[in-house]
Design an enzyme around this catalytic site. Structure first.
Site, PDB file in Angstrom:
ATOM      1  N   ARG A  68     -70.837 -35.916   9.234  1.00 47.37           N
ATOM      2  CA  ARG A  68     -69.459 -36.322   9.516  1.00 47.37           C
ATOM      3  C   ARG A  68     -69.387 -37.658  10.213  1.00 47.37           C
ATOM      4  NH1 ARG A  68     -66.849 -30.870   9.608  1.00 47.37           N
ATOM      5  NH2 ARG A  68     -64.654 -31.302   9.894  1.00 47.37           N
ATOM      6  N   ARG A 116     -57.589 -34.266  14.240  1.00 50.11           N
ATOM      7  CA  ARG A 116     -58.686 -34.067  13.276  1.00 50.11           C
ATOM      8  C   ARG A 116     -58.592 -35.095  12.142  1.00 50.11           C
ATOM      9  NH1 ARG A 116     -57.494 -28.333  11.748  1.00 50.11           N
ATOM     10  NH2 ARG A 116     -59.066 -28.590  10.136  1.00 50.11           N
ATOM     11  N   ARG A 134     -56.426 -20.430  12.351  1.00 55.09           N
ATOM     12  CA  ARG A 134     -57.505 -21.101  13.073  1.00 55.09           C
ATOM     13  C   ARG A 134     -56.935 -21.802  14.289  1.00 55.09           C
ATOM     14  NH1 ARG A 134     -61.346 -24.541   9.100  1.00 55.09           N
ATOM     15  NH2 ARG A 134     -60.972 -26.086  10.714  1.00 55.09           N
ATOM     16  N   ARG A 173     -52.477 -22.961   6.026  1.00 61.29           N
ATOM     17  CA  ARG A 173     -53.804 -22.343   5.894  1.00 61.29           C
ATOM     18  C   ARG A 173     -53.958 -21.186   6.896  1.00 61.29           C
ATOM     19  NH1 ARG A 173     -58.951 -24.810   6.515  1.00 61.29           N
ATOM     20  NH2 ARG A 173     -58.234 -25.785   8.437  1.00 61.29           N
ATOM     21  N   LYS A 206     -62.598 -28.231   0.972  1.00 59.33           N
ATOM     22  CA  LYS A 206     -64.064 -28.133   0.940  1.00 59.33           C
ATOM     23  C   LYS A 206     -64.534 -26.674   0.932  1.00 59.33           C
ATOM     24  CE  LYS A 206     -64.495 -30.450   4.795  1.00 59.33           C
ATOM     25  NZ  LYS A 206     -63.072 -30.726   5.071  1.00 59.33           N
TER      26      LYS A 206
HETATM   27  P1  AP5 Z   1     -59.844 -25.391   2.951  1.00 57.96           P
HETATM   28  O1  AP5 Z   1     -60.748 -25.045   1.834  1.00 57.96           O
HETATM   29  O2  AP5 Z   1     -59.827 -24.519   4.154  1.00 57.96           O
HETATM   30  O3  AP5 Z   1     -60.049 -26.938   3.363  1.00 57.96           O
HETATM   31  P2  AP5 Z   1     -61.267 -27.611   4.107  1.00 57.96           P
HETATM   32  O4  AP5 Z   1     -61.493 -28.938   3.466  1.00 57.96           O
HETATM   33  O5  AP5 Z   1     -62.413 -26.689   4.206  1.00 57.96           O
HETATM   34  O6  AP5 Z   1     -60.586 -27.888   5.518  1.00 57.96           O
HETATM   35  P3  AP5 Z   1     -61.148 -27.636   6.990  1.00 57.96           P
HETATM   36  O7  AP5 Z   1     -59.953 -27.648   7.898  1.00 57.96           O
HETATM   37  O8  AP5 Z   1     -62.055 -26.453   7.054  1.00 57.96           O
HETATM   38  O9  AP5 Z   1     -61.960 -28.921   7.229  1.00 57.96           O
HETATM   39  P4  AP5 Z   1     -62.406 -29.481   8.556  1.00 57.96           P
HETATM   40  O10 AP5 Z   1     -63.396 -30.459   8.113  1.00 57.96           O
HETATM   41  O11 AP5 Z   1     -61.307 -30.004   9.410  1.00 57.96           O
HETATM   42  O12 AP5 Z   1     -62.908 -28.215   9.410  1.00 57.96           O
HETATM   43  P5  AP5 Z   1     -64.328 -27.595   9.667  1.00 57.96           P
HETATM   44  O13 AP5 Z   1     -64.180 -26.137   9.727  1.00 57.96           O
HETATM   45  O14 AP5 Z   1     -65.339 -28.169   8.761  1.00 57.96           O
HETATM   46  O15 AP5 Z   1     -58.353 -25.469   2.346  1.00 57.96           O
HETATM   47  C1  AP5 Z   1     -57.249 -25.770   3.185  1.00 57.96           C
HETATM   48  C2  AP5 Z   1     -56.011 -25.001   2.705  1.00 57.96           C
HETATM   49  O16 AP5 Z   1     -55.644 -25.471   1.410  1.00 57.96           O
HETATM   50  C3  AP5 Z   1     -56.221 -23.491   2.555  1.00 57.96           C
HETATM   51  O17 AP5 Z   1     -55.020 -22.865   2.887  1.00 57.96           O
HETATM   52  C4  AP5 Z   1     -56.538 -23.312   1.058  1.00 57.96           C
HETATM   53  O18 AP5 Z   1     -56.153 -22.032   0.606  1.00 57.96           O
HETATM   54  C5  AP5 Z   1     -55.681 -24.408   0.452  1.00 57.96           C
HETATM   55  N1  AP5 Z   1     -56.259 -24.986  -0.763  1.00 57.96           N
HETATM   56  C6  AP5 Z   1     -57.561 -25.341  -0.968  1.00 57.96           C
HETATM   57  N2  AP5 Z   1     -57.715 -25.876  -2.177  1.00 57.96           N
HETATM   58  C7  AP5 Z   1     -56.471 -25.874  -2.761  1.00 57.96           C
HETATM   59  C8  AP5 Z   1     -55.984 -26.314  -4.025  1.00 57.96           C
HETATM   60  N3  AP5 Z   1     -56.812 -26.877  -4.935  1.00 57.96           N
HETATM   61  N4  AP5 Z   1     -54.673 -26.179  -4.288  1.00 57.96           N
HETATM   62  C9  AP5 Z   1     -53.830 -25.632  -3.361  1.00 57.96           C
HETATM   63  N5  AP5 Z   1     -54.226 -25.180  -2.150  1.00 57.96           N
HETATM   64  C10 AP5 Z   1     -55.551 -25.318  -1.853  1.00 57.96           C
HETATM   65  O19 AP5 Z   1     -64.651 -28.147  11.139  1.00 57.96           O
HETATM   66  C11 AP5 Z   1     -63.911 -27.688  12.242  1.00 57.96           C
HETATM   67  C12 AP5 Z   1     -64.346 -28.423  13.494  1.00 57.96           C
HETATM   68  O20 AP5 Z   1     -65.731 -28.148  13.771  1.00 57.96           O
HETATM   69  C13 AP5 Z   1     -64.243 -29.937  13.487  1.00 57.96           C
HETATM   70  O21 AP5 Z   1     -62.943 -30.396  13.755  1.00 57.96           O
HETATM   71  C14 AP5 Z   1     -65.249 -30.308  14.583  1.00 57.96           C
HETATM   72  O22 AP5 Z   1     -64.717 -30.114  15.850  1.00 57.96           O
HETATM   73  C15 AP5 Z   1     -66.368 -29.292  14.353  1.00 57.96           C
HETATM   74  N6  AP5 Z   1     -67.423 -29.777  13.450  1.00 57.96           N
HETATM   75  C16 AP5 Z   1     -67.781 -29.212  12.260  1.00 57.96           C
HETATM   76  N7  AP5 Z   1     -68.774 -29.910  11.680  1.00 57.96           N
HETATM   77  C17 AP5 Z   1     -69.060 -30.932  12.528  1.00 57.96           C
HETATM   78  C18 AP5 Z   1     -69.982 -32.009  12.477  1.00 57.96           C
HETATM   79  N8  AP5 Z   1     -70.814 -32.179  11.437  1.00 57.96           N
HETATM   80  N9  AP5 Z   1     -70.001 -32.874  13.512  1.00 57.96           N
HETATM   81  C19 AP5 Z   1     -69.185 -32.728  14.582  1.00 57.96           C
HETATM   82  N10 AP5 Z   1     -68.273 -31.725  14.683  1.00 57.96           N
HETATM   83  C20 AP5 Z   1     -68.220 -30.828  13.663  1.00 57.96           C
HETATM   84 MG    MG Z   2     -63.444 -25.752   5.767  1.00 60.87          MG
END
Ligand code: AP5
Ligand code: MG
Length: 226
Positions: free
Chosen positions: A92, A175, A164, A131, A17
């Site tokens: 979410r 997660r 992270r 990552r 994402k």
């Molecule tokens: P990346 O782009 O980092 O993936 P992502 O989908 O953004 O994954 P996240 O871990 O950020 O998602 P998440 O939803 O768990 O965390 P968030 O920060 O939102 O890519 C991942 C890896 O793959 C990287 O190494 C990248 O280089 C590689 N990659 C990407 N695309 C690729 C491709 N096409 N080919 C090869 N490699 C690729 O949330 C964190 C925490 O915050 C949650 O767990 C929760 O506690 C809290 N939180 C956030 N929002 C809410 C909400 N709305 N409600 C409640 N809690 C929340």
């Molecule tokens: Mg992300």
């Protein structure tokens, strides 16, 4: 007149994402609201929200709906009416989606498209396991340790490569469990609303971006390129 776009980007942790948000932000004048990164910024600031978020990051649980709804509402109501936005990581849960519907109705800003990135569990774990975040060059951004060119570029420009705190193996498992239990039901929610576009996240970042761009260009009000 071309209307601003209001896009939701969904997908399991590690689906890509934030990688896609970054590419889309470079292409379109979209305000990206990434709730995970916003919370990590609050952790760095040691704010009350950051201290709360830190406890949830340790386990991989989601923050309470009322907290997240208040935070996102506060950000969205401050946006200029002609400013399109992309949500990365919100909503979410079904209550978050319902609250967003009500808010956007009040603001007369309908959702343009919901894009769900689909990736099998094996690849999700492979992506999250490798990552890292590049910090210190403006907004932190994700990269993968196998992508040596990006790692080298981050370091050469003076950035830092950090892991992270919620990318520990046992937290990743939680997660992914939270995603299946709380977030995956939104796929049906938005399918029923006629807004869902599911695309494979398996290709390179550029290939995935091309698929997203194709969807955005086909929606009734494509974002004006920046
Ligand atoms: P990346 O782009 O980092 O993936 P992502 O989908 O953004 O994954 P996240 O871990 O950020 O998602 P998440 O939803 O768990 O965390 P968030 O920060 O939102 O890519 C991942 C890896 O793959 C990287 O190494 C990248 O280089 C590689 N990659 C990407 N695309 C690729 C491709 N096409 N080919 C090869 N490699 C690729 O949330 C964190 C925490 O915050 C949650 O767990 C929760 O506690 C809290 N939180 C956030 N929002 C809410 C909400 N709305 N409600 C409640 N809690 C929340
Ligand atoms: Mg992300």
């Amino acid at each position: 007149m071309t209307q601003p776009q209001h896009i939701i980007l969904m997908g399991a942790p590690g689906a890509g994402k934030s990688t896609q948000s970054r590419l889309l932000k470079a292409r379109y004048p979209l305000h990206v609201l990434a709730t995970g990164q916003m919370l990590r910024d609050e952790v760095t600031k040691r704010s009350a929200l950051g201290l709360l978020a830190e406890a949830y990051f340790e386990t991989g649980a989601l923050l309470p709906d009322d907290v997240m709804i208040a935070v996102v509402t506060e950000r969205l109501i401050r946006l200029a009416p002609n400013q399109g936005f992309l949500l990365d990581g919100f909503p979410r849960t079904v209550p978050q989606a319902e609250a967003l519907d009500k808010l956007l109705q009040r603001l007369a800003r309908p959702i343009s498209a919901v894009i769900a990135l689909s990736l099998d569990d094996k690849q999700v774990v492979q992506r999250l396991g490798g990552r890292r975040m590049c910090e210190g060059l403006g907004e932190p951004f994700p990269l993968h340790i196998d992508d040596k060119a990006s790692v080298d570029a981050c370091l050469r420009l003076g950035g830092r490569i950090v892991t992270r705190p919620d990318d520990e193996p046992e937290v990743i498992v939680e997660r992914l469990r939270m995603y299946e239990a709380e977030t995956a039901p939104l796929i049906d929610y938005y399918r029923r609303a006629g807004l869902l576009h599911t695309i494979s996240a398996e290709g390179t970042p550029e290939e995935v971006q091309a698929a997203i761009v194709q969807i955005l260009e086909q929606t009734s009000n494509p974002p004006v390129t920046g």
